[in-house]
Design a protein around this motif. Structure first.
Motif, short mmCIF file in Angstrom:
data_model
loop_
_atom_site.label_atom_id
_atom_site.label_comp_id
_atom_site.label_asym_id
_atom_site.label_seq_id
_atom_site.Cartn_x
_atom_site.Cartn_y
_atom_site.Cartn_z
N MET A 1 20.53 14.27 49.24
CA MET A 1 20.83 15.62 49.76
C MET A 1 20.01 16.67 49.05
SD MET A 1 24.91 15.71 50.11
CE MET A 1 25.71 15.27 51.63
N LYS A 2 19.52 17.62 49.81
CA LYS A 2 18.64 18.63 49.23
C LYS A 2 19.29 20.01 49.27
CE LYS A 2 14.22 16.39 50.15
NZ LYS A 2 12.96 16.46 50.91
N LEU A 3 19.04 20.78 48.22
CA LEU A 3 19.53 22.15 48.16
C LEU A 3 18.37 23.10 48.47
CD1 LEU A 3 21.57 24.35 47.57
CD2 LEU A 3 21.14 24.04 45.12
N GLN A 4 18.58 23.90 49.51
CA GLN A 4 17.55 24.87 49.91
C GLN A 4 18.03 26.27 49.55
OE1 GLN A 4 15.59 24.19 53.71
NE2 GLN A 4 15.94 26.30 54.35
N LEU A 5 17.22 26.97 48.76
CA LEU A 5 17.58 28.33 48.35
C LEU A 5 16.97 29.32 49.35
CD1 LEU A 5 18.70 30.41 46.28
CD2 LEU A 5 16.45 30.32 45.17
N ALA A 6 17.84 30.05 50.05
CA ALA A 6 17.37 31.02 51.05
C ALA A 6 17.13 32.37 50.41
CB ALA A 6 18.39 31.13 52.18
N LEU A 7 15.89 32.80 50.38
CA LEU A 7 15.52 34.10 49.84
C LEU A 7 15.34 35.04 51.02
CD1 LEU A 7 12.91 32.66 47.35
CD2 LEU A 7 15.15 33.61 46.75
N ASP A 8 16.23 36.04 51.10
CA ASP A 8 16.27 36.83 52.33
C ASP A 8 15.95 38.30 52.14
OD1 ASP A 8 16.62 35.38 54.60
OD2 ASP A 8 18.77 35.15 54.35
N THR A 9 16.77 38.95 51.32
CA THR A 9 16.72 40.41 51.33
C THR A 9 15.99 40.97 50.12
OG1 THR A 9 18.83 40.43 50.19
CG2 THR A 9 18.89 40.57 52.58
N ILE A 10 15.40 40.09 49.34
CA ILE A 10 14.85 40.58 48.08
C ILE A 10 13.33 40.67 48.12
CG2 ILE A 10 16.77 39.87 46.65
CD1 ILE A 10 15.30 37.31 46.07
N ASP A 11 12.83 41.38 47.18
CA ASP A 11 11.41 41.58 46.95
C ASP A 11 10.74 40.25 46.56
OD1 ASP A 11 9.40 42.44 44.45
OD2 ASP A 11 9.28 43.68 46.26
N ILE A 12 9.50 40.07 46.94
CA ILE A 12 8.85 38.78 46.70
C ILE A 12 8.66 38.51 45.21
CG2 ILE A 12 6.50 39.74 47.05
CD1 ILE A 12 7.71 36.27 48.20
N ASP A 13 8.39 39.54 44.43
CA ASP A 13 8.24 39.34 42.98
C ASP A 13 9.56 38.91 42.35
OD1 ASP A 13 5.48 40.06 42.65
OD2 ASP A 13 6.06 42.12 43.08
N GLU A 14 10.63 39.56 42.80
CA GLU A 14 11.96 39.18 42.30
C GLU A 14 12.28 37.74 42.74
OE1 GLU A 14 15.08 41.72 43.70
OE2 GLU A 14 16.59 40.75 42.43
N ALA A 15 11.92 37.41 43.98
CA ALA A 15 12.17 36.07 44.50
C ALA A 15 11.49 35.02 43.62
CB ALA A 15 11.68 35.96 45.94
N ILE A 16 10.24 35.27 43.28
CA ILE A 16 9.49 34.32 42.45
C ILE A 16 10.14 34.20 41.07
CG2 ILE A 16 7.28 33.99 41.25
CD1 ILE A 16 5.92 34.94 43.87
N ALA A 17 10.57 35.33 40.52
CA ALA A 17 11.23 35.30 39.21
C ALA A 17 12.51 34.48 39.25
CB ALA A 17 11.53 36.73 38.75
N ILE A 18 13.28 34.63 40.34
CA ILE A 18 14.54 33.88 40.47
C ILE A 18 14.25 32.38 40.58
CG2 ILE A 18 16.50 33.44 41.99
CD1 ILE A 18 16.48 36.47 42.61
N VAL A 19 13.27 32.03 41.42
CA VAL A 19 12.95 30.61 41.58
C VAL A 19 12.51 30.01 40.25
CG1 VAL A 19 11.42 28.95 42.70
CG2 VAL A 19 12.38 30.85 44.02
N ARG A 20 11.71 30.76 39.50
CA ARG A 20 11.24 30.27 38.21
C ARG A 20 12.44 29.92 37.30
NH1 ARG A 20 6.03 30.63 37.39
NH2 ARG A 20 5.61 32.47 38.63
#
Lengths: 213, 213
Positions: free
Chosen positions: B1-20
């Motif tokens: 089973m895989k977990l997919q993190l949906a990045l929706d309403t946030i800024d791309i820089d913030e998104a990258i920081a969260i994924v990191r």
């Protein structure tokens, strides 16, 4: 009757150059879905800043997150935005609500709708500004055409709320005009014409003529 | 089973920081529709370049122009792309064809589908890789939940082709896992959690545990 130029597959700089050339013959500039996917909502902002006196339509084809997505378009300067007619009512209503707050318009795109008459009447009651019969580009080679749907809906929806899109060209626009749409959307019928200005002028003349009749 | 993190309403820089910060606990990074509307397909390219070893899903929700739009996503580095299940078969097939040529995957998003079982079986036969039951964000406050649809479809679609999205959180994921989806999509359930890493870890642990059982 208004002529809407659909800019779909081209570069934003080229799009602006084309609009500059033929803007006297068109009423609404459509920033198509593929341009928004490629360049983001900045494409809408650039076109509106380049042509502040013209109407700009952002073809977002909203399916969810109605308020959030509509606001992104309006904030970027779009005068109108599309919601998919197959979206849930809550999404359609969120887009309508956002448009009211911004003083802008909503076009419901009928692509993929099975019971066209019933859904168009629902959308009309909900308060969308335009209902667009739309033959998907992916099925135009199967002989589908917006005319059949347009004739169906013109019996139940006021003509000034109807729009038609999908493969319309100078030589096929007459029937669409007679069936009665307020907005006629033309893309390749102008963009792929040997003389774009001539094609736009020809189509627009027919709309003006019919509009007076 | 895989977990997919949906990045929706946030800024791309913030998104990258969260994924990191939480990438050890997730399998697929979803670039949500609003991010693509705001930043264009460049958002997909940036995320794939930042995390070349992770799967990146571009949530384009394609409704027309299947080949053109899918190619834009794949060219930018997306491993998978979404087509709307309510799109015409010709559009779904064009997206599948493009994915085959690029060696990538297609997820059909069931949002807005009325006859879920029938359409899911059609999509499965056409050859989409995943079928995603999806409770639209705009109707989540009406008490809708992907679980009901998931249980319906798990009888007719292989479990390893099912995905589920829409309001799933750590405290509601168990039932989804038991109903049997291969991909579990979580957005706010991680992004809005007081401790994102802890939320992602908790959810992922449940998927791993159930996957082994």
């Amino acid at each position: 009757m208004k002529l809407q130029l659909a800019l779909d597959t081209i570069d934003i700089d080229e799009a602006i150059a084309i609009v500059r050339q033929i803007k006297n013959h068109i009423d609404i500039i459509e920033i198509g879905t593929p341009i928004i996917i490629r360049d983001g909502i900045a494409a809408v902002r650039r076109v509106k800043e380049s042509f502040p006196d013209m109407e700009v339509f952002a073809d977002l084809k909203i399916m969810d997150g109605g308020r959030l997505e509509a606001e992104m378009a309006f904030e970027a300067g779009a005068d109108s935005v599309s919601v998919l007619a197959v979206a849930y009512d809550a999404t359609v209503q969120a887009v309508i609500q956002s448009a009211k707050e911004w003083g802008r318009s909503v076009l419901a795109d009928m692509i993929g709708v099975k019971e066209q008459t019933r859904r168009a009447m629902e959308l009309d009651r909900m308060g969308v500004d335009y209902i667009c019969v739309h033959t998907a580009s992916d099925i135009q080679n199967q002989g589908f055409h917006p005319l059949v749907s347009l004739r169906q809906l013109s019996g139940v929806i006021p003509r000034n709320k109807l729009a038609a899109a999908g493969g319309i060209r100078a030589d096929t626009v007459d029937e669409i005009v007679r069936a009665g749409a307020h907005i006629i959307v033309v893309g390749q019928g102008i963009l792929a014409a040997p003389d774009r200005e001539k094609a736009a002028f020809e189509i627009k003349s027919k709309l003006v003529h019919e509009g007076r009749a």
